[in-house]
Design a protein around this motif. Structure first.
Motif, PDB file in Angstrom:
ATOM      1  N   SER A  13       0.952  -1.199  -0.107  1.00 21.99           N
ATOM      2  CA  SER A  13       0.017  -0.089  -0.014  1.00 21.99           C
ATOM      3  C   SER A  13       0.792   1.195   0.129  1.00 21.99           C
ATOM      4  CB  SER A  13      -1.041  -0.096   1.254  1.00 21.99           C
ATOM      5  OG  SER A  13      -1.702  -0.980   1.163  1.00 21.99           O
ATOM      6  N   SER A  14       1.994   1.270   0.894  1.00 25.81           N
ATOM      7  CA  SER A  14       2.577   2.552   0.809  1.00 25.81           C
ATOM      8  C   SER A  14       3.722   2.654  -0.308  1.00 25.81           C
ATOM      9  CB  SER A  14       3.838   2.461   2.198  1.00 25.81           C
ATOM     10  OG  SER A  14       4.380   1.116   2.053  1.00 25.81           O
ATOM     11  N   ASP A  56       8.177  15.804  10.210  1.00 26.49           N
ATOM     12  CA  ASP A  56       9.103  15.414  10.991  1.00 26.49           C
ATOM     13  C   ASP A  56       9.618  13.910  11.064  1.00 26.49           C
ATOM     14  OD1 ASP A  56       6.657  14.055  12.095  1.00 26.49           O
ATOM     15  OD2 ASP A  56       6.743  14.862  14.113  1.00 26.49           O
ATOM     16  N   GLY A  57       9.372  13.547   9.563  1.00 19.31           N
ATOM     17  CA  GLY A  57       9.908  11.970   9.579  1.00 19.31           C
ATOM     18  C   GLY A  57       9.109  10.814   9.751  1.00 19.31           C
ATOM     19  N   GLY A  58       7.678  11.211   9.751  1.00 17.93           N
ATOM     20  CA  GLY A  58       6.695  10.075  10.058  1.00 17.93           C
ATOM     21  C   GLY A  58       5.674  10.168   8.872  1.00 17.93           C
ATOM     22  N   GLY A  59       4.988   8.920   8.723  1.00 16.42           N
ATOM     23  CA  GLY A  59       3.949   8.787   7.859  1.00 16.42           C
ATOM     24  C   GLY A  59       3.006   7.846   8.155  1.00 16.42           C
ATOM     25  N   LEU A  60       1.884   7.859   7.345  1.00 12.46           N
ATOM     26  CA  LEU A  60       0.876   6.791   7.612  1.00 12.46           C
ATOM     27  C   LEU A  60       0.286   6.462   6.103  1.00 12.46           C
ATOM     28  CD1 LEU A  60      -1.125   5.250   9.374  1.00 12.46           C
ATOM     29  CD2 LEU A  60      -2.349   7.065   9.252  1.00 12.46           C
ATOM     30  N   ALA A  61       0.324   4.917   5.810  1.00  9.00           N
ATOM     31  CA  ALA A  61      -0.174   4.420   4.755  1.00  9.00           C
ATOM     32  C   ALA A  61      -1.549   3.842   4.930  1.00  9.00           C
ATOM     33  CB  ALA A  61       0.671   3.532   3.771  1.00  9.00           C
ATOM     34  N   THR A  62      -2.517   3.867   4.599  1.00  4.91           N
ATOM     35  CA  THR A  62      -3.846   3.047   4.759  1.00  4.91           C
ATOM     36  C   THR A  62      -4.416   2.815   3.499  1.00  4.91           C
ATOM     37  OG1 THR A  62      -5.105   5.119   4.727  1.00  4.91           O
ATOM     38  CG2 THR A  62      -4.155   4.535   6.699  1.00  4.91           C
ATOM     39  N   SER A  63      -5.362   1.905   3.383  1.00  8.03           N
ATOM     40  CA  SER A  63      -5.986   1.124   2.487  1.00  8.03           C
ATOM     41  C   SER A  63      -7.088   0.666   2.755  1.00  8.03           C
ATOM     42  CB  SER A  63      -4.977   0.420   1.593  1.00  8.03           C
ATOM     43  OG  SER A  63      -4.723  -0.806   2.092  1.00  8.03           O
ATOM     44  N   THR A  64      -8.294   0.624   1.802  1.00  2.00           N
ATOM     45  CA  THR A  64      -9.319  -0.179   1.882  1.00  2.00           C
ATOM     46  C   THR A  64      -8.971  -1.424   0.980  1.00  2.00           C
ATOM     47  OG1 THR A  64     -10.766   1.737   2.114  1.00  2.00           O
ATOM     48  CG2 THR A  64     -11.709  -0.395   1.487  1.00  2.00           C
ATOM     49  N   VAL A  65      -9.066  -2.567   1.487  1.00  2.29           N
ATOM     50  CA  VAL A  65      -8.668  -3.746   0.603  1.00  2.29           C
ATOM     51  C   VAL A  65      -9.746  -4.556   0.015  1.00  2.29           C
ATOM     52  CG1 VAL A  65      -7.450  -5.939   1.028  1.00  2.29           C
ATOM     53  CG2 VAL A  65      -6.923  -3.854   2.625  1.00  2.29           C
TER      54      VAL A  65
END
Length: 258
Positions: free
Chosen positions: A187-188, A230-239
Motif C-alpha cells: 500500500s505504501s 518530522d519523519g513520520g508517515g501513514l499509509a492506509t488502504s481499503t482492501v
C-alpha cells in the motif's frame, strides 16, 4: 517467469530459504514484507487449527530487515478460547527474530440480518492496464507480482489490483488470506508521495482488520499515503477482493532521505 519459481524453498526441519523473488526495493539482500507477511500468516493459519473460526485481525511488527536467506517460523496460541483466540508467530534468520505477528481468530456466525457497510467496489482488474514496474523498480518481488493500475492515480493516492505470478511454496496453493498479505504491504509503495530513489519510507508495522474473509487470487488496494514534516508517515488502504471491500490496512512509516 520460470514455472518452478517460488518465494520460498522448503528446508529440512521445517525451515525455509528465501529466493531472489522476495527481494524488496531498498536492497536486493533484504526481503519485501509482502512475502514475509504471507509466510507468517501461513504459520498462523496452521497453528492448532480450529474449525468454524476465521482470522479477523493481523498485526505484523518489523523488528529489522529480513535477509534473503534461510528462515525459521513458529507460532503458538497465546490466549485460547471457544469464541476468541489470540495467536502469535515469529520469523527469525540466523538466530535473530526479524518479525512477529499477532492475530485474533474468532468463531464464525450468521450476522446476515445486520450485515452492511460501504459497498464501493473497484473495477474489474482485467479492465485496468498492466504495470511493468513500481516507480522504476522492476525486479525481485515487484516482478513476481502482476500489477493492474486504475485511472486517476495521483501523488499519495492509487487504486491497484495485484496477484502472485508465483506461489509462496512449491506444490502448495496459497490461501486467500496468504494472497492478501502478499499484496497489502505494498500500500505504501503504490500510493507513495516521494520517489523511492530519493526517499526511504519503510514501514515498521502492518495491521489488517477484516470484516469478512477474502476470496480469489486478486487483491485490490484503494491506497492513500500521508507524510508528516518530522519523519513520520501513514499509509492506509481499503482492501478488496473481486466481490467488494473486505477490510482496512494501516502502516506506520519512517521517512528518511536516501
Amino acid at each position: 517467469m520460470d514455472e518452478r519459481a517460488v518465494f520460498y524453498e522448503r528446508l529440512g526441519g521445517g525451515g525455509f530459504r528465501a529466493t531472489g523473488h522476495t527481494a524488496g526495493p531498498w536492497s536486493d539482500a533484504a526481503q519485501h514484507f509482502g512475502p514475509v507477511s504471507a509466510l507468517l500468516v501461513r504459520e498462523l493459519e496452521r497453528c492448532e487449527p480450529a474449525p468454524g473460526t476465521a482470522i479477523r485481525r493481523v498485526t505484523v511488527d518489523v523488528l529489522g530487515p529480513v535477509p534473503v536467506a534461510e528462515l525459521a517460523v513458529r507460532a503458538e496460541v497465546l490466549r485460547p478460547g471457544r469464541s476468541v483466540q489470540l495467536l502469535s508467530a515469529e520469523l527469525s534468520a540466523g538466530g535473530r527474530v526479524c518479525a512477529t505477528a499477532r492475530a485474533w481468530r474468532m468463531v464464525r456466525g450468521d450476522s446476515t440480518p445486520v450485515a452492511g457497510g460501504p459497498r464501493e467496489t473497484l473495477d474489474d482488474p482485467l479492465s485496468w492496464p498492466e504495470a511493468s514496474d513500481i516507480d522504476g523498480w522492476d525486479r525481485g518481488y515487484a516482478a513476481a507480482m502482476e500489477w493492474r493500475v486504475g485511472p486517476g492515480a495521483e501523488l499519495g493516492r492509487a487504486r491497484v489490483w495485484a496477484r502472485q505470478r508465483i506461489p509462496l511454496l512449491a506444490d502448495e496453493e496459497p490461501s486467500p488470506l496468504q494472497r492478501l498479505f502478499a499484496v497489502v504491504d505494498s500500500s505504501s509503495g503504490v500510493s507513495r508521495r516521494a520517489r523511492m530513489s530519493e526517499w526511504s519510507f519503510a514501514n515498521t508495522d502492518l495491521t489488517v482488520h477484516l470484516h469478512r474473509e477474502p476470496s480469489g487470487e486478486w487483491v485490490g488496494l484503494d491506497a492513500e499515503t500521508t507524510l508528516g514534516p518530522d519523519g513520520g508517515g501513514l499509509a492506509t488502504s481499503t482492501v478488496h477482493d473481486r466481490t467488494g471491500p473486505i477490510g482496512r490496512s494501516a502502516q506506520t512509516l519512517l521517512v528518511t532521505p536516501r
